[in-house]
Design an enzyme around this catalytic site. Sequence first.
Site, PDB file in Angstrom:
ATOM      1  N   ARG A  39       0.845  -1.210   0.000  1.00 37.97           N
ATOM      2  CA  ARG A  39       0.000   0.000   0.000  1.00 37.97           C
ATOM      3  C   ARG A  39       0.876   1.255   0.000  1.00 37.97           C
ATOM      4  NH1 ARG A  39      -1.790   1.717   6.036  1.00 37.97           N
ATOM      5  NH2 ARG A  39      -0.168   0.632   7.194  1.00 37.97           N
ATOM      6  N   GLU A  63     -18.779   4.236   0.175  1.00 35.68           N
ATOM      7  CA  GLU A  63     -18.068   3.385  -0.784  1.00 35.68           C
ATOM      8  C   GLU A  63     -18.879   3.103  -2.044  1.00 35.68           C
ATOM      9  OE1 GLU A  63     -16.466   2.328   3.332  1.00 35.68           O
ATOM     10  OE2 GLU A  63     -18.448   2.591   2.431  1.00 35.68           O
ATOM     11  N   ASP A  88      -7.609  -6.031  13.884  1.00 33.79           N
ATOM     12  CA  ASP A  88      -8.963  -5.567  13.562  1.00 33.79           C
ATOM     13  C   ASP A  88      -9.947  -6.726  13.465  1.00 33.79           C
ATOM     14  OD1 ASP A  88      -8.507  -2.896  13.625  1.00 33.79           O
ATOM     15  OD2 ASP A  88      -8.294  -2.637  11.465  1.00 33.79           O
TER      16      ASP A  88
END
Length: 604
Positions: A269, A330, A388
Amino acid sequence: MGSRTPAHPEWGHTPGVETTTGPLGQGIATAVGMAMGARRERGLLDPDAPAGASPFDHRIFVLCSDGDIQEGVSAEAGSFAGHQRLGNLVVVHDDNRISIEGSTALATSEDVAARYAAYGWHVQHVGLSPSGDIDIPALSRALEEATVETARPSIILMRSIISWPVPGAQNTPKSHGAEAVRAGKAVLGVDPDATFEVSAEAYGRATAAAREAGSSAHRAWTTAFRTWESAHPDGRELLRRLKDRRVPSGFDSARPTFDADAGVPMATRKAFGAALKAAAKELPELWGGSADLGDSNNTTVDATSSFLPASSAQPGADPAGRTVHRGIREHFMAAAMNGIALSGLSRPYGGTFLVFSDYMRPAVRLAALMKLPTLYVWTHDSIGLGEDGPTHQPVEHLASLRAIPGLDVVRPADANETAVTLWKVLREPGRPTGFSLSRQDLTVFPDSTDGHGSAADAVYGGYVRYEAPAQDSSTGPADPDVVIIATGSEVQIAVAAARDLADDGIRARVVSMPCREWFDAQDAAYRDRIIPPTVRRRISVEAGISQSWHDLIGLDGRSIGVQDFGASASAAELYDHFGITPDAVASTARELVGVRPGRRPVSP
């Protein structure tokens, strides 16, 4: 089959159709993207012209239904358009209050006008005429007022009676069907059995009026455009390049490279963010942002230029700004990207976590159907995101996205693969592409040395990333004992396993496969050279479900992946828990080859 008037209009199939809008809500959200694209393109090509004086000024008109207004994506789009004060957008809502199950009162009682007023839109009402038909003069006046309003998007709530004036069908769900069409033709004095019949008188009158108005408008626009061309030679050349979808000369030399010798691992990323910034310096048409995840997705190429109306008090506000702050929307983000791409002159990208691509899917599917050059940046792409937990850890997403025809899914193994594949996508804008990128840092592989292949070959979708030399090279190149196919963050695991296997005399070839779609598009000779048909001992390694790999590994192969939801733990713990480790890959290879650690392989 092959009709020019399919049940739902398709862009690129029927002249005059400006987008494919079958699923409700997509049209209005795509139109917001078109309005965004118009504002950005004007800023690129004619930023100093007074408002309304540029040949690039134009307005987007939308005709939408009760169903469009009910879809959630229309709420995302309406909120964003109002916030952006998109005064070049006019929506006409066909307010007939009938859906397939009956009255819309069965499902909704909201005040649509109040809702759009709250979004910051200019709202008008057009009632029914005394006959029950649409009040055409009132609609005409409302449209004129909407086109004068340039500080806000406009919506006209146009009251209508569905299937007016057909007896037995008007104001009922029965209007949705062939029998209502036949009855309507009869009421209007048209042969019910004739199809696409338009009288010569009606056709002549309509086309004559359109030609007269259109010719006059086109002459005026052409004069303005030629004046602009003469005054802006650089803009003229940029426009030609954008229309041709060409990259500028020297673009390839701008691609960043990352030094393996530095020994600094990098998340893909972050590598993508660095490459995107480098590309943006060469491509002013490249713009976008994320769904409130810019810092995580690394999609902000210019923090000083935000796509915001001139009235905004936010730092860097620019009506044609480069960075789009979409908020947590989104689905709208993907639909608006379609609209921007359909505008034809700029190249949109949008980012979020891979797990939230689910929210984007309807619009991504339409992008694939239309072959639009949209660019999706999906980060945090596996259990490697860690604590997460399973709600945020994508497991089935790669396989699900690969199942969409016409969508290229790219999962690079390291920083250099990331830059190479991004450059390929930007040079060849023929279809949508989604990048699947790691949160965790990954090794930057050596290039063309010590058994490593070249990252430049990633453009083929699959290539030999690493292969230990044969124990006996006197007879020339030989097929490997086992082929390990891996993607993204799992390539480094496969390479580590291959090195371990070399100690047992097992020659393992690691194939990095950043894009199945690109690899499948290569000719058979190339594919067979990378994965020899004679080598049936094959292993796929990907931190997701293994559905994408069964055809490549065959009946004799094995898949190492994640076949269940993840868990909240560190990345290292999760990879160990799910058995995606160098030891697990090496152990599987030994089973296939038929040896124990420290023993030589048997002949195939």
